[in-house]
Design a protein around this motif. Structure first.
Motif, PDB file in Angstrom:
ATOM      1  N   GLU A 233       0.833  -1.195   0.000  1.00 20.12           N
ATOM      2  CA  GLU A 233       0.000   0.000   0.000  1.00 20.12           C
ATOM      3  C   GLU A 233       0.869   1.247   0.000  1.00 20.12           C
ATOM      4  O   GLU A 233       1.941   1.277   0.598  1.00 20.12           O
ATOM      5  CB  GLU A 233      -0.913   0.020   1.226  1.00 20.12           C
ATOM      6  CG  GLU A 233      -1.963  -1.082   1.227  1.00 20.12           C
ATOM      7  CD  GLU A 233      -2.907  -0.966   2.396  1.00 20.12           C
ATOM      8  OE1 GLU A 233      -2.814   0.034   3.122  1.00 20.12           O
ATOM      9  OE2 GLU A 233      -3.735  -1.872   2.574  1.00 20.12           O
ATOM     10  N   GLY A 234       0.386   2.261  -0.644  1.00 25.08           N
ATOM     11  CA  GLY A 234       1.103   3.527  -0.682  1.00 25.08           C
ATOM     12  C   GLY A 234       0.263   4.580  -1.366  1.00 25.08           C
ATOM     13  O   GLY A 234      -0.361   4.307  -2.381  1.00 25.08           O
ATOM     14  N   ILE A 235       0.246   5.764  -0.809  1.00 28.10           N
ATOM     15  CA  ILE A 235      -0.560   6.826  -1.395  1.00 28.10           C
ATOM     16  C   ILE A 235       0.042   8.172  -1.020  1.00 28.10           C
ATOM     17  O   ILE A 235       0.626   8.333   0.065  1.00 28.10           O
ATOM     18  CB  ILE A 235      -2.019   6.727  -0.903  1.00 28.10           C
ATOM     19  CG1 ILE A 235      -2.920   7.660  -1.726  1.00 28.10           C
ATOM     20  CG2 ILE A 235      -2.136   7.054   0.578  1.00 28.10           C
ATOM     21  CD1 ILE A 235      -4.398   7.432  -1.464  1.00 28.10           C
ATOM     22  N   ASP A 236      -0.067   9.120  -1.921  1.00 33.69           N
ATOM     23  CA  ASP A 236       0.361  10.492  -1.651  1.00 33.69           C
ATOM     24  C   ASP A 236      -0.775  11.208  -0.935  1.00 33.69           C
ATOM     25  O   ASP A 236      -1.852  11.416  -1.503  1.00 33.69           O
ATOM     26  CB  ASP A 236       0.691  11.195  -2.968  1.00 33.69           C
ATOM     27  CG  ASP A 236       1.367  12.544  -2.736  1.00 33.69           C
ATOM     28  OD1 ASP A 236       1.390  12.997  -1.577  1.00 33.69           O
ATOM     29  OD2 ASP A 236       1.875  13.138  -3.703  1.00 33.69           O
ATOM     30  N   LEU A 237      -0.531  11.563   0.317  1.00 29.30           N
ATOM     31  CA  LEU A 237      -1.599  12.150   1.127  1.00 29.30           C
ATOM     32  C   LEU A 237      -2.066  13.499   0.592  1.00 29.30           C
ATOM     33  O   LEU A 237      -3.153  13.953   0.956  1.00 29.30           O
ATOM     34  CB  LEU A 237      -1.118  12.299   2.577  1.00 29.30           C
ATOM     35  CG  LEU A 237      -0.795  10.986   3.298  1.00 29.30           C
ATOM     36  CD1 LEU A 237      -0.305  11.267   4.706  1.00 29.30           C
ATOM     37  CD2 LEU A 237      -2.023  10.090   3.345  1.00 29.30           C
ATOM     38  N   ARG A 238      -1.272  14.140  -0.246  1.00 25.94           N
ATOM     39  CA  ARG A 238      -1.717  15.403  -0.844  1.00 25.94           C
ATOM     40  C   ARG A 238      -3.005  15.216  -1.651  1.00 25.94           C
ATOM     41  O   ARG A 238      -3.862  16.091  -1.687  1.00 25.94           O
ATOM     42  CB  ARG A 238      -0.645  15.977  -1.771  1.00 25.94           C
ATOM     43  CG  ARG A 238       0.625  16.446  -1.096  1.00 25.94           C
ATOM     44  CD  ARG A 238       1.558  17.040  -2.151  1.00 25.94           C
ATOM     45  NE  ARG A 238       2.872  17.326  -1.616  1.00 25.94           N
ATOM     46  CZ  ARG A 238       3.837  16.444  -1.494  1.00 25.94           C
ATOM     47  NH1 ARG A 238       3.610  15.186  -1.837  1.00 25.94           N
ATOM     48  NH2 ARG A 238       5.019  16.784  -1.007  1.00 25.94           N
ATOM     49  N   ASN A 239      -3.110  14.062  -2.317  1.00 26.69           N
ATOM     50  CA  ASN A 239      -4.255  13.834  -3.196  1.00 26.69           C
ATOM     51  C   ASN A 239      -5.551  13.569  -2.438  1.00 26.69           C
ATOM     52  O   ASN A 239      -6.616  13.522  -3.049  1.00 26.69           O
ATOM     53  CB  ASN A 239      -3.967  12.643  -4.122  1.00 26.69           C
ATOM     54  CG  ASN A 239      -2.808  12.916  -5.042  1.00 26.69           C
ATOM     55  OD1 ASN A 239      -2.546  14.054  -5.410  1.00 26.69           O
ATOM     56  ND2 ASN A 239      -2.079  11.871  -5.419  1.00 26.69           N
ATOM     57  N   LEU A 240      -5.450  13.381  -1.128  1.00 23.00           N
ATOM     58  CA  LEU A 240      -6.645  13.130  -0.326  1.00 23.00           C
ATOM     59  C   LEU A 240      -7.154  14.385   0.354  1.00 23.00           C
ATOM     60  O   LEU A 240      -8.127  14.337   1.089  1.00 23.00           O
ATOM     61  CB  LEU A 240      -6.350  12.054   0.733  1.00 23.00           C
ATOM     62  CG  LEU A 240      -5.952  10.681   0.190  1.00 23.00           C
ATOM     63  CD1 LEU A 240      -5.675   9.723   1.334  1.00 23.00           C
ATOM     64  CD2 LEU A 240      -7.046  10.130  -0.704  1.00 23.00           C
ATOM     65  N   ALA A 241      -6.525  15.507   0.127  1.00 25.11           N
ATOM     66  CA  ALA A 241      -6.916  16.759   0.770  1.00 25.11           C
ATOM     67  C   ALA A 241      -7.541  17.692  -0.253  1.00 25.11           C
ATOM     68  O   ALA A 241      -7.317  17.577  -1.460  1.00 25.11           O
ATOM     69  CB  ALA A 241      -5.700  17.424   1.418  1.00 25.11           C
TER      70      ALA A 241
END
Length: 292
Positions: A233-241
């Motif tokens: 798993e991995g995600i750029d937290l910027r894209n969730l804001a």
């Protein structure tokens, strides 16, 4: 098709336009209702285009088969048969897609919620335009074919034998007489349908080919299971804001100034601690120094 009459270029273009209208209607409605537009929503048109073009091909394929199934050539009977065959498939896929995205609106992340709202609403509009706008375009295209009009210029075309170049480029004559050219061409199957019926189907039902398909599917299934075990798993937290969230500049500055120091290490004290006691605070500081 090589026929200057049965070429469906404009029909395909209108199918793409139908998906574009769905995107515009969805985005306009959501913006009017005040739903935030985040950067992830920009990916929605590609999803709508894929589903809309798929629905378009289902409608066209059902229309092509309608004259042979009903034995009638009038527009109303063919369109009724087309909707009876295609509408169920289009409806089921639309309902499942809409449910999937509207369930996604329950998430706690505002950007994901906005993306699901925009996309789910666009699927609804895509269904509406396919069932109304595109059905009307099919009827208009059929009337053009009945009158033997050129696919590009809509000018009447003579019935004489024409070369491929003439078929593609000619403007035809101004004669309004129906030549009967389309009667034989309308009944002929599309070359792709003929290929799957006469060649691909019998090839696939051969016993050795069926065995090969089973073996290949087993290898594919094994590789898929192995791939799932290796997935991380991995995600750029910027894209969730949201676009105006304080989180985005925070992560930008963190990457710019502190990325070279590696991941942060945190210590959590799970017990109830008397922080007012100086000796306890000293013990915590000593523990931190030992960890460092």
């Amino acid at each position: 098709r090589l026929s200057c009459i049965r070429n469906n270029v404009w029909l395909a273009c209108c199918g793409v336009i139908s998906s574009g209208l769905a995107v515009l209607s969805s985005f306009g409605l959501m913006l009017y209702c005040g739903v935030p537009f985040v950067v992830t929503v920009a990916n929605a048109p590609f999803l709508i285009l894929g589903v809309g073009v798929d629905d378009m091909f289902i409608m066209i394929a059902s229309w092509e088969q309608s004259s042979r199934k009903t034995g009638k050539s009038d527009t109303k009977s063919r369109l009724a048969e087309t909707y009876s065959e295609a509408a169920l498939s289009v409806t089921v896929t639309t309902v499942t897609d809409v449910l999937a995205f509207f369930i996604g609106t329950w998430t706690a992340f505002p950007s994901v919620r906005s993306f699901c709202l925009y996309t789910g609403t666009a699927f609804i509009f895509c269904y509406i335009y396919t069932m109304t706008f595109f059905g009307a375009i099919i009827v208009l295209n059929h009337k053009r074919e009945q009158e033997n009009r050129h696919w590009l210029t809509c000018m009447p075309v003579k019935a004489e034998k024409m070369s491929c170049l003439h078929n593609a480029c000619c403007t035809g004559s101004t004669s309004g007489e129906s030549s009967g050219l389309e009667t034989s061409e309308t009944e002929s199957e599309h070359p792709m349908s003929t290929f799957f019926k006469k060649y691909y189907g019998p090839f696939l039902t051969n016993k050795w080919i069926k065995l090969l398909v089973v073996v290949l599917y087993g290898a594919y299934l094994g590789g898929s299971i192995y791939g799932c075990t290796q997935m991380k798993e991995g995600i750029d937290l910027r894209n969730l804001a949201s676009d105006d969230s304080y989180i985005i500049p925070y992560y930008d500055d963190d990457d710019k100034y502190f990325s070279e120091y590696g991941p942060r290490v945190m210590v959590v004290v799970t017990d109830s601690v008397n922080y007012w006691d100086e000796s306890v605070r000293g013990a915590i500081e000593a523990c931190m120094q030992d960890l460092e």
